[in-house]
Motif scaffolding. Sequence first.
Motif, PDB file in Angstrom:
ATOM      1  N   ASN A   1       0.559  -1.772  -0.191  1.00  0.00           N
ATOM      2  CA  ASN A   1       0.013   0.400   0.161  1.00  0.00           C
ATOM      3  C   ASN A   1       1.019   1.145   0.029  1.00  0.00           C
ATOM      4  O   ASN A   1       0.140   2.384  -0.185  1.00  0.00           O
ATOM      5  CB  ASN A   1      -0.929  -0.197   1.147  1.00  0.00           C
ATOM      6  CG  ASN A   1      -2.165  -0.860   1.245  1.00  0.00           C
ATOM      7  OD1 ASN A   1      -2.605  -0.688  -0.097  1.00  0.00           O
ATOM      8  ND2 ASN A   1      -2.676  -0.638   2.021  1.00  0.00           N
ATOM      9  N   ARG A   2       2.494   0.895  -0.072  1.00  0.00           N
ATOM     10  CA  ARG A   2       3.057   2.325   0.618  1.00  0.00           C
ATOM     11  C   ARG A   2       3.408   2.965  -1.087  1.00  0.00           C
ATOM     12  O   ARG A   2       3.398   2.162  -2.251  1.00  0.00           O
ATOM     13  CB  ARG A   2       4.547   2.159   0.656  1.00  0.00           C
ATOM     14  CG  ARG A   2       5.093   3.540   1.328  1.00  0.00           C
ATOM     15  CD  ARG A   2       6.703   2.955   2.356  1.00  0.00           C
ATOM     16  NE  ARG A   2       6.225   1.846   3.191  1.00  0.00           N
ATOM     17  CZ  ARG A   2       6.248   0.829   3.492  1.00  0.00           C
ATOM     18  NH1 ARG A   2       7.513   0.286   2.901  1.00  0.00           N
ATOM     19  NH2 ARG A   2       6.365   0.259   4.853  1.00  0.00           N
ATOM     20  N   ARG A   3       2.798   3.997  -1.648  1.00  0.00           N
ATOM     21  CA  ARG A   3       3.522   4.803  -2.607  1.00  0.00           C
ATOM     22  C   ARG A   3       4.227   6.095  -2.007  1.00  0.00           C
ATOM     23  O   ARG A   3       4.050   6.550  -1.917  1.00  0.00           O
ATOM     24  CB  ARG A   3       1.669   4.691  -3.375  1.00  0.00           C
ATOM     25  CG  ARG A   3       0.779   4.038  -3.295  1.00  0.00           C
ATOM     26  CD  ARG A   3       1.340   3.110  -4.843  1.00  0.00           C
ATOM     27  NE  ARG A   3      -0.336   2.093  -4.864  1.00  0.00           N
ATOM     28  CZ  ARG A   3       0.165   1.094  -4.575  1.00  0.00           C
ATOM     29  NH1 ARG A   3       0.315   0.643  -3.727  1.00  0.00           N
ATOM     30  NH2 ARG A   3      -0.701   0.353  -4.956  1.00  0.00           N
ATOM     31  N   PRO A   4       5.118   6.482  -3.211  1.00  0.00           N
ATOM     32  CA  PRO A   4       5.688   7.005  -2.905  1.00  0.00           C
ATOM     33  C   PRO A   4       5.752   8.906  -3.691  1.00  0.00           C
ATOM     34  O   PRO A   4       4.195   8.276  -4.325  1.00  0.00           O
ATOM     35  CB  PRO A   4       6.879   7.014  -4.390  1.00  0.00           C
ATOM     36  CG  PRO A   4       6.655   6.203  -5.222  1.00  0.00           C
ATOM     37  CD  PRO A   4       5.704   5.138  -4.905  1.00  0.00           C
ATOM     38  N   VAL A   5       6.130   9.473  -3.123  1.00  0.00           N
ATOM     39  CA  VAL A   5       5.062  10.570  -3.154  1.00  0.00           C
ATOM     40  C   VAL A   5       5.675  11.470  -4.566  1.00  0.00           C
ATOM     41  O   VAL A   5       7.116  11.416  -4.400  1.00  0.00           O
ATOM     42  CB  VAL A   5       5.374  12.179  -1.952  1.00  0.00           C
ATOM     43  CG1 VAL A   5       4.989  13.360  -2.383  1.00  0.00           C
ATOM     44  CG2 VAL A   5       4.422  11.563  -0.871  1.00  0.00           C
ATOM     45  N   ALA A   6       5.366  11.881  -5.686  1.00  0.00           N
ATOM     46  CA  ALA A   6       5.814  12.864  -6.555  1.00  0.00           C
ATOM     47  C   ALA A   6       7.069  13.508  -6.660  1.00  0.00           C
ATOM     48  O   ALA A   6       6.503  14.122  -5.329  1.00  0.00           O
ATOM     49  CB  ALA A   6       4.174  12.646  -7.800  1.00  0.00           C
TER      50      ALA A   6
END
Length: 90
Positions: free
Chosen positions: A76-81
């Motif tokens: 579920n971890r998504r990097p911040v753009a």
Amino acid sequence: MNLLEVIVKGAGQAARHDPPSRTPHDIPLACPFCGADPPVAAGIAGRFIVGCESDACHVNPQVSGASLGEAWARWNRRPVARQTGHQAKA
């Protein structure tokens, strides 16, 4: 044996897991590359792997963790753009 062979070998033991929905962060997110939902969670060799198994996905990403909760948290971890200041050309 490559990771795909390990996943295929463990497919007989694989099951779809939906963690309890206590907060929006507990809800499994769709694959960030193809949008398939839900991904598959499997216990293999003492580790838990969450990954996309969609035939339409050209990436089939996977993450692992020591527990099912850890694997889901990593999935579920998504990097911040990053803000680069550059704009894409139209």
